[in-house]
Design a protein around this motif. Structure first.
Motif, PDB file in Angstrom:
ATOM      1  N   THR A 174       0.836  -1.211   0.000  1.00 56.88           N
ATOM      2  CA  THR A 174       0.000   0.000   0.000  1.00 56.88           C
ATOM      3  C   THR A 174       0.862   1.249   0.000  1.00 56.88           C
ATOM      4  N   ILE A 175       1.921   1.230   0.806  1.00 59.29           N
ATOM      5  CA  ILE A 175       2.844   2.365   0.882  1.00 59.29           C
ATOM      6  C   ILE A 175       3.553   2.557  -0.447  1.00 59.29           C
ATOM      7  N   ARG A 176       3.961   1.474  -1.062  1.00 57.08           N
ATOM      8  CA  ARG A 176       4.621   1.583  -2.370  1.00 57.08           C
ATOM      9  C   ARG A 176       3.729   2.267  -3.396  1.00 57.08           C
ATOM     10  N   LEU A 177       2.445   2.002  -3.324  1.00 60.63           N
ATOM     11  CA  LEU A 177       1.514   2.519  -4.319  1.00 60.63           C
ATOM     12  C   LEU A 177       0.971   3.914  -3.993  1.00 60.63           C
ATOM     13  N   THR A 178       1.033   4.325  -2.725  1.00 63.92           N
ATOM     14  CA  THR A 178       0.404   5.597  -2.336  1.00 63.92           C
ATOM     15  C   THR A 178       1.379   6.671  -1.871  1.00 63.92           C
ATOM     16  N   SER A 179       2.655   6.345  -1.749  1.00 62.26           N
ATOM     17  CA  SER A 179       3.640   7.359  -1.358  1.00 62.26           C
ATOM     18  C   SER A 179       3.949   8.267  -2.543  1.00 62.26           C
ATOM     19  N   ASN A 180       4.780   9.254  -2.316  1.00 64.53           N
ATOM     20  CA  ASN A 180       5.208  10.158  -3.395  1.00 64.53           C
ATOM     21  C   ASN A 180       6.400   9.610  -4.162  1.00 64.53           C
ATOM     22  N   ASP A 181       6.841   8.416  -3.810  1.00 57.66           N
ATOM     23  CA  ASP A 181       7.945   7.776  -4.519  1.00 57.66           C
ATOM     24  C   ASP A 181       7.449   7.246  -5.863  1.00 57.66           C
ATOM     25  N   ARG A 182       8.284   7.359  -6.891  1.00 63.09           N
ATOM     26  CA  ARG A 182       7.905   6.837  -8.204  1.00 63.09           C
ATOM     27  C   ARG A 182       7.866   5.318  -8.170  1.00 63.09           C
ATOM     28  N   THR A 183       6.879   4.740  -8.856  1.00 60.59           N
ATOM     29  CA  THR A 183       6.803   3.285  -8.952  1.00 60.59           C
ATOM     30  C   THR A 183       7.472   2.761 -10.220  1.00 60.59           C
ATOM     31  N   SER A 184       8.023   3.663 -11.026  1.00 57.44           N
ATOM     32  CA  SER A 184       8.656   3.257 -12.289  1.00 57.44           C
ATOM     33  C   SER A 184      10.089   2.783 -12.091  1.00 57.44           C
ATOM     34  N   THR A 185      10.614   2.911 -10.884  1.00 57.06           N
ATOM     35  CA  THR A 185      11.981   2.493 -10.594  1.00 57.06           C
ATOM     36  C   THR A 185      12.054   2.017  -9.160  1.00 57.06           C
ATOM     37  N   PHE A 186      13.023   1.167  -8.852  1.00 58.06           N
ATOM     38  CA  PHE A 186      13.189   0.686  -7.489  1.00 58.06           C
ATOM     39  C   PHE A 186      13.943   1.692  -6.622  1.00 58.06           C
ATOM     40  N   LEU A 188      14.729   5.340  -4.792  1.00 59.57           N
ATOM     41  CA  LEU A 188      13.913   6.382  -4.178  1.00 59.57           C
ATOM     42  C   LEU A 188      13.997   7.642  -5.023  1.00 59.57           C
ATOM     43  N   HIS A 189      12.920   7.954  -5.734  1.00 57.27           N
ATOM     44  CA  HIS A 189      12.835   9.169  -6.537  1.00 57.27           C
ATOM     45  C   HIS A 189      11.445   9.748  -6.353  1.00 57.27           C
ATOM     46  N   ALA A 190      11.366  10.981  -5.863  1.00 57.21           N
ATOM     47  CA  ALA A 190      10.060  11.607  -5.652  1.00 57.21           C
ATOM     48  C   ALA A 190       9.415  11.953  -6.990  1.00 57.21           C
ATOM     49  N   ARG A 191       8.108  11.854  -7.027  1.00 53.99           N
ATOM     50  CA  ARG A 191       7.359  12.258  -8.216  1.00 53.99           C
ATOM     51  C   ARG A 191       7.463  13.773  -8.399  1.00 53.99           C
TER      52      ARG A 191
END
Length: 447
Positions: A174-186, A188-191
């Motif tokens: 849930t955190i992976r999908l709802t945080s401000n971190d990009r899901t396109s890479t492993f 840590l990169h903020a959207r």
């Protein structure tokens, strides 16, 4: 045994030429592999088939070791073949995820617990954040913090630890999908800020959907184990042991009263064969979820010191301790592996400052291989999935280096299976991923 195994691999390849890269019958629901999007997972159906073929060729195969356990793919494949399974890793999130996969099998109880959890969440009117850590507001919007906090408080009120672990893993995804971190890479990169401002997401809704899916997947997995006769009262009948440990420092061999010699019959694993800080950063990927999870529910051996920095876990992994690399390390492994020597000479000409990361990786890998070889029984099999990588424009031939190092431990290569990595999720701008679209499955036997 060797001839029978090689023949059976050839038969699988003949029936389905693309099996080792993209099997036709691959359902991610099986064995709970959708619980969390773990980096660089081995293909479950491939590992299961390989173990099946080895067990058929060598019927005395009863135990399996994975020294780089990750998400527990090899352990689950071993369980689906009725083996005693032993896994090790240093990543706390890996430990939690693997424990859920091998222990959380009482799916009827989880439906009841999930309903009770939803009631607790609805009754929670607290607006206080359940956790505090640096840059919390960078990675999570205020409403997301509030909803995640309700979930955390509700999970903590669950009495059963195995159920709590399932809830924590669901929360991690849930955190992976709802945080401000990009899901396109492993990594840590903020959207981008404009994307964050317009993004609508609800951890409560996401968690509820994921938990429903997870319980269904666990029910399917339990059915698979029941059909093979290894599930009794929602518990796997074989032995399963998961340890928080650096495999370069320790591998504990199982001792069975009926065994003629202590040790494992089979090893199935894939080392983190890139530089974790730039290729597959397992630790970075785990950093945000672990901030919200109670470590007491993971394992007594884990420490929150692993969250001291975003790179802490990756620094403890293979090749992460570059400051300890010495000239003696270069000399020793140049002697042990001609391929390593050639790669290092080429790298020293193009990017000399990059040599330490390669030397550190090979040094640490060899330490693991040495312990694994000692822990494996004579005539036991090893299955390593590994790929080559580029460092400073030089291809580091991990596949050949692995073979050369294992020869010094009386472990000899029997078969090579080449596979393409389908749908590998890596940042396109990361040049080191260019040579990591193919892997080799290397099958060895200890003499």
């Amino acid at each position: 045994m060797d001839r029978a195994l090689i023949k059976s691999i050839a038969e699988v390849t003949k029936r389905e030429p693309n099996f080792w890269s993209q099997p036709l019958e691959y359902d991610r629901r099986g064995a709970s592999h959708r619980l969390f999007q773990y980096p660089a997972m081995m293909l479950p159906v491939v590992q299961r088939k390989l173990i099946e073929l080895i067990k058929t060729a060598a019927p005395a195969t009863h135990s399996l070791l994975d020294p780089f356990m990750g998400s527990g793919t090899a352990l689950v494949a071993g369980m689906l073949n009725g083996l005693d399974c032993y896994g090790q890793d240093i990543n706390p999130l890996s430990i939690l995820l693997a424990k859920v996969k091998v222990e959380a099998l009482d799916h009827p109880a989880y439906k009841i617990a999930a309903a009770a959890l939803q009631v607790r969440v609805k009754l929670d009117n607290c607006l206080t954040a359940a956790v505090e850590f640096p840059k919390l507001s960078k990675w999570f919007e205020p409403v997301v913090v509030q909803e995640l906090s309700k979930l955390v408080r509700a999970i903590r009120q669950e009495d059963n630890q195995t159920t709590r672990r399932l809830f924590w893993v669901t929360l991690a995804e849930t955190i992976r999908l709802t945080s401000n971190d990009r899901t396109s890479t492993f990594k840590l990169h903020a959207r981008p800020l404009d994307e964050i401002a317009t993004r609508e997401t609800s951890p409560l809704t996401t968690f509820q959907q994921l938990l429903k899916q997870n319980i269904k997947d666990i029910a399917l997995y339990a059915t698979q184990l029941t059909e093979q006769g290894t599930l009794q009262q929602h518990t796997y009948s074989g032995k399963v042991c998961i340890r928080v440990v650096d495999s370069s420092l320790e591998i504990e061999r199982p001792v069975a009263a009926s065994a003629t010699q202590p040790g494992f019959d089979l090893l199935v694993s894939s080392p983190p064969y890139g530089d974790n800080r730039t290729t597959v950063p397992y630790g970075q990927h785990a950093f945000l979820p672990l901030q919200w999870i109670d470590f007491d529910d993971i394992d007594p051996a884990v420490s929150r010191a692993s969250l001291r920095t975003t790179h802490e876990i990756d620094n403890q992994s293979l090749g992460g301790k570059q400051s300890t690399v010495t000239t003696q390390d270069e000399i020793r492994f140049s002697t042990l592996s001609p391929t390593f020597k050639a790669n290092l000479l080429a790298l020293r000409q193009s990017k000399p400052l990059e040599t330490k990361k390669v030397v550190g990786f090979v040094r640490d890998l060899n330490a693991v291989l040495e312990r694994c070889a000692k822990a494996l029984k004579t005539n036991g099999y090893m299955v390593w999935t590994i790929g080559n990588r580029k460092v400073g424009g030089v291809e580091v031939q991990n596949n050949l280096i692995l073979q050369e190092l294992l020869r010094h431990h009386q472990v000899i290569l029997l078969q090579t299976i080449e596979r393409s990595i389908k749908n590998k999720r890596m940042a396109r701008r990361n040049k080191t991923s260019a040579t990591m679209m193919k892997e080799e499955i290397l099958i060895f036997r200890k003499h």
